[in-house]
Motif scaffolding. Structure first.
Motif, short mmCIF file in Angstrom:
data_model
loop_
_atom_site.label_atom_id
_atom_site.label_comp_id
_atom_site.label_asym_id
_atom_site.label_seq_id
_atom_site.Cartn_x
_atom_site.Cartn_y
_atom_site.Cartn_z
N VAL A 30 33.41 35.02 24.67
CA VAL A 30 34.69 34.05 24.60
C VAL A 30 35.45 33.68 23.12
O VAL A 30 36.47 33.14 22.95
CB VAL A 30 34.34 32.75 25.02
N VAL A 31 34.76 34.54 22.00
CA VAL A 31 35.32 34.05 20.92
C VAL A 31 36.21 35.27 20.21
O VAL A 31 36.30 36.16 20.88
CB VAL A 31 34.09 33.88 19.58
N ASP A 69 34.23 30.62 29.75
CA ASP A 69 32.86 29.73 30.07
C ASP A 69 33.18 29.03 31.81
O ASP A 69 34.31 28.75 32.02
CB ASP A 69 33.00 28.37 29.35
N SER A 87 26.51 31.26 24.09
CA SER A 87 25.72 30.30 23.09
C SER A 87 24.44 29.73 23.92
O SER A 87 24.53 29.72 25.27
CB SER A 87 26.77 29.22 22.85
N LYS A 90 24.84 26.94 26.82
CA LYS A 90 25.44 27.15 28.05
C LYS A 90 24.50 27.82 28.90
O LYS A 90 24.95 28.16 30.13
CB LYS A 90 26.54 28.11 27.72
N ASN A 143 25.22 32.65 14.85
CA ASN A 143 26.48 32.27 14.44
C ASN A 143 26.20 31.16 13.21
O ASN A 143 25.86 31.88 12.27
CB ASN A 143 27.62 31.71 15.44
N ARG A 166 34.97 17.15 21.99
CA ARG A 166 34.64 18.43 23.18
C ARG A 166 33.16 18.82 22.71
O ARG A 166 32.90 19.09 21.66
CB ARG A 166 35.59 19.71 22.81
N PHE A 189 35.52 26.77 26.16
CA PHE A 189 36.11 27.28 24.62
C PHE A 189 37.47 27.51 24.53
O PHE A 189 38.37 27.42 23.60
CB PHE A 189 35.01 28.29 24.30
N ASN A 206 31.74 22.87 15.58
CA ASN A 206 31.88 23.84 15.44
C ASN A 206 31.26 24.77 14.41
O ASN A 206 31.29 23.99 13.22
CB ASN A 206 33.17 24.76 15.39
N ASN A 210 34.27 29.81 14.10
CA ASN A 210 34.97 29.63 15.42
C ASN A 210 36.19 28.57 15.25
O ASN A 210 37.10 28.87 15.58
CB ASN A 210 33.92 28.82 16.43
N TYR A 233 23.58 32.60 19.76
CA TYR A 233 23.70 33.42 20.98
C TYR A 233 22.45 34.12 21.56
O TYR A 233 21.66 34.66 20.94
CB TYR A 233 24.70 34.50 20.85
C1 LMR Z 1 31.73 27.30 21.97
O1 LMR Z 1 32.09 27.09 23.28
O2 LMR Z 1 31.96 26.38 21.38
C2 LMR Z 1 30.85 28.40 21.76
O3 LMR Z 1 29.78 28.46 22.61
C3 LMR Z 1 31.75 29.65 21.69
C4 LMR Z 1 31.00 30.73 21.11
O4 LMR Z 1 30.78 31.55 22.04
O5 LMR Z 1 30.60 30.72 19.98
#
Ligand code: LMR
Length: 332
Positions: A30-31, A69, A87, A90, A143, A166, A189, A206, A210, A233
């Motif tokens: 997603v990034v 997500d 991440s 999640k 990260n 958020r 995200f 964050n 990101n 991750y």
């Molecule tokens: C987020 O949703 O803030 C992070 O998980 C995004 C990511 O993959 O670093």
């Protein structure tokens, strides 16, 4: 004439067979491509092609281009995508809540402590918990540590009160925001920039890579370098797909993943440092380094999260983390 036609036909079907023998791995994340995870997934794709001599092609889809997500995990379980690196915050919705142990505020004092978990037996045991879900965990990629941002300064704990933040889909993070009087809101995200821009939420947390690559500095006036929690991750694959690969190919991919993991963890800090520089240079967001006293006040305010949410991740898991990190919420 007939014979040469036959030969041509044979040649063509051999070529078609050869082409279809290439295994495609769709790797969705997603990034942005220009982040630690984005760069590490490209590195993995390159090494996978080299080590398998082209038998495997890894197609990387950054920026939620394939799945967002909330869609990623089920798509992996169904086999519509083969590889992800969500991440660690999640995995709760999947039913593997133990991963939320990584989300506890101020759990780690730095990456050395963190790596004792992710590169040791505790991390391996957590990945094994994914197998009954049809998912195999291959590696942990860093990260970095998160910082809070908003459109108003965040210095004292009182500054968080009543603000909407958020968060990722983690119950521990929900409680983290509540502990300082904020209102947590889970948002995918891919929708964070817009949510900040339109005021659906006031702020967020964050790692700076990101924050910068999603251009959040355009819509957040203040960033406080709180480094209050970790974001990293788990690289995961569809287990049936992985187990079904020829053993030699799987071995080559494991080697590619090993190398990509070293690469990911080497560049993560550098990427975050570069992003912080870029945020500063943009002149759009005021970057504030909290005093020791301010950071300690935040740590103290968030300490009850460790008590309240212990049952969420399981006391055993939490104790294993504390044994490695030496963190003791009772001492705060
Ligand atoms: C987020 O949703 O803030 C992070 O998980 C995004 C990511 O993959 O670093």
């Amino acid at each position: 004439m007939k014979v040469s036609k036959l030969l041509l036909g044979l040649l063509l079907s051999c070529a078609a067979l050869g082409a279809s023998a290439q295994t495609i791995i769709k790797f969705s994340h997603v990034v942005a491509a220009d982040t630690p995870k984005g760069k590490a997934s490209e590195f993995f794709a390159k090494r996978a092609a080299e080590l398998t001599h082209g038998k495997v092609k890894v197609e990387v889809y950054p920026n939620s281009a394939l799945y967002k997500d909330g869609e990623e995990m089920s798509s992996l379980q169904m086999g519509s995508v083969q590889m992800l690196a969500p991440s660690l915050a999640k995995f709760g919705p999947l039913g593997v809540k133990e991963f939320e142990a990584f989300d506890f505020p101020f759990m780690f004092d730095g990456t050395a402590e963190l790596h004792k978990i992710t590169q040791g037996p505790v991390g391996a045991a957590l990945l094994a918990k994914l197998e009954p879900k049809g998912i195999k965990g291959l590696a942990y990629w860093d990260n970095g540590f998160k910082s809070f941002s908003a459109n108003t300064p965040l210095k004292s704990v009182a500054d968080y009160k009543g603000k909407k933040f958020r968060i990722q889909s983690s119950k521990v993070l929900e409680e983290e925001i509540r502990s300082v009087g904020g209102i947590p809101q889970v948002i995918a995200f891919s929708e964070v920039y817009q949510a900040l821009q339109t005021g659906v939420v006031d702020g967020t947390e964050n790692p700076i890579s990101n924050f910068y690559t999603q251009k959040m500095h355009e819509v957040q006036k203040h960033l406080t370098l709180t480094n209050h929690g970790y974001l990293g991750y788990a690289v995961i694959v569809n287990k049936k797909f992985w187990d079904g690969l020829p053993a030699d190919v799987r071995g080559q991919l494991e080697q590619a993943m090993k190398e990509a993991t070293v690469f990911a963890n080497k560049i993560a800090q550098e990427e975050n440092d570069k992003a912080l520089d870029a945020v500063r240079k943009s002149g759009k967001t005021e970057v504030y380094t909290p005093t020791n006293a301010e950071r300690m006040a935040l740590k103290k305010a968030m300490a009850p999260v460790h008590i309240k949410m212990a049952d969420r991740v399981g006391k055993d898991t939490l104790q294993q983390f504390y044994q490695v990190t030496g963190f003791d919420p009772a001492k705060l």
